[in-house]
Design an enzyme around this catalytic site. Structure first.
Site, PDB file in Angstrom:
ATOM      1  N   ARG A   1       3.026  -0.488   0.707  1.00 19.25           N
ATOM      2  CA  ARG A   1       3.750   0.985   0.399  1.00 19.25           C
ATOM      3  C   ARG A   1       5.044   1.177   0.860  1.00 19.25           C
ATOM      4  O   ARG A   1       5.275   0.720   2.033  1.00 19.25           O
ATOM      5  CB  ARG A   1       2.591   1.745   0.935  1.00 19.25           C
ATOM      6  CG  ARG A   1       1.159   1.865   0.237  1.00 19.25           C
ATOM      7  CD  ARG A   1       0.313   2.486   0.870  1.00 19.25           C
ATOM      8  NE  ARG A   1      -0.176   2.198   2.233  1.00 19.25           N
ATOM      9  CZ  ARG A   1      -1.013   2.859   2.857  1.00 19.25           C
ATOM     10  NH1 ARG A   1      -1.684   3.859   2.431  1.00 19.25           N
ATOM     11  NH2 ARG A   1      -1.591   2.433   4.009  1.00 19.25           N
TER      12      ARG A   1
ATOM     13  N   ASP B   1       0.507  -4.568   3.584  1.00 24.98           N
ATOM     14  CA  ASP B   1       0.700  -3.268   2.993  1.00 24.98           C
ATOM     15  C   ASP B   1       2.080  -3.156   2.521  1.00 24.98           C
ATOM     16  O   ASP B   1       3.174  -3.110   3.131  1.00 24.98           O
ATOM     17  CB  ASP B   1       0.629  -2.369   4.243  1.00 24.98           C
ATOM     18  CG  ASP B   1       0.715  -0.950   4.030  1.00 24.98           C
ATOM     19  OD1 ASP B   1       1.062  -0.506   2.689  1.00 24.98           O
ATOM     20  OD2 ASP B   1      -0.174   0.210   4.703  1.00 24.98           O
TER      21      ASP B   1
END
Length: 208
Positions: free
Chosen positions: A134, A132
């Site tokens: 982000r 991930d």
């Protein structure tokens, strides 16, 4: 406040939103100057003013949001979030973070690996990418620019709340989204629960 520059609103425009199921609502879309990652993220302000607004950080998903892909739950989550936020009052941040931040082409490459048996996180890793990628600094900048420093977060993802709190946004509580299963996304949703502790009812996510 953590050490990053403040963002400022760039433009505000009223946009009537219309969905295929007949739901409609008027929204205010806000763009920004000075976002940390240089991306064109948009805030969608919905409903009446609220002392503790309901906020969703929604990562862009072309396949799910636009084309209705059944391999994820992004489209139904977006539709649900707009109505919930409009009813209560708050903001949906539409963040340009396709594929948990790896981009559209890489996401489709990861889909091909998932077809070979890898889960969504292992597929990213096999491509040499983060599970991930982000970062929610820009989201915190957007919220601060809108005067939102205290909120309820509409999300099943504990990492979103943890990152916002580390960025001095007061997340009062996390409100779970619905569970939107299809024959094609059950393994994906189970991986979210098992790998990154998303608050979804695991017993309901059985393979069909």
């Amino acid at each position: 406040m953590p050490d990053f520059p403040a963002a400022t609103p760039r433009a505000r425009v009223r946009v009537p939103l219309r969905f295929d199921d007949g739901y409609s609502v008027d929204a205010e879309l806000v763009t920004f100057h000075g976002l940390s990652d240089g991306q064109e993220h948009v805030a969608i302000v919905l409903g009446p003013p609220s002392a503790t607004p309901l906020v969703r950080l929604h990562s862009e998903c072309l396949t799910g949001d636009v084309f209705g892909s059944a391999r994820c739950d992004c489209g139904p989550q977006l539709r649900e979030a707009v109505e919930q936020i409009a009813t209560r009052g708050g903001v949906l941040l539409y963040l340009r973070q396709e594929g948990r931040g790896i981009g559209l082409y890489n996401k489709l490459d990861a889909y091909a690996l998932q077809d070979q048996g890898l889960d969504t996180y292992a597929a990213n890793t096999a491509l040499g990418l983060p599970e991930d990628a982000r970062d929610y600094t820009a989201a915190a900048q957007m919220l601060a620019a809108l005067g939102v420093t205290e909120l309820d977060l509409l999300s099943n993802n504990p990492d979103k709340a943890e990152q916002l709190r580390a960025l001095d946004i007061d997340v009062q509580r996390r409100v779970p989204t619905g569970v939107f299963t299809t024959d094609h996304n059950v393994r994906y949703l189970r991986a979210k629960v098992l790998q990154t502790q998303h608050t979804l009812p695991l017993a309901e996510l059985t393979a069909s």
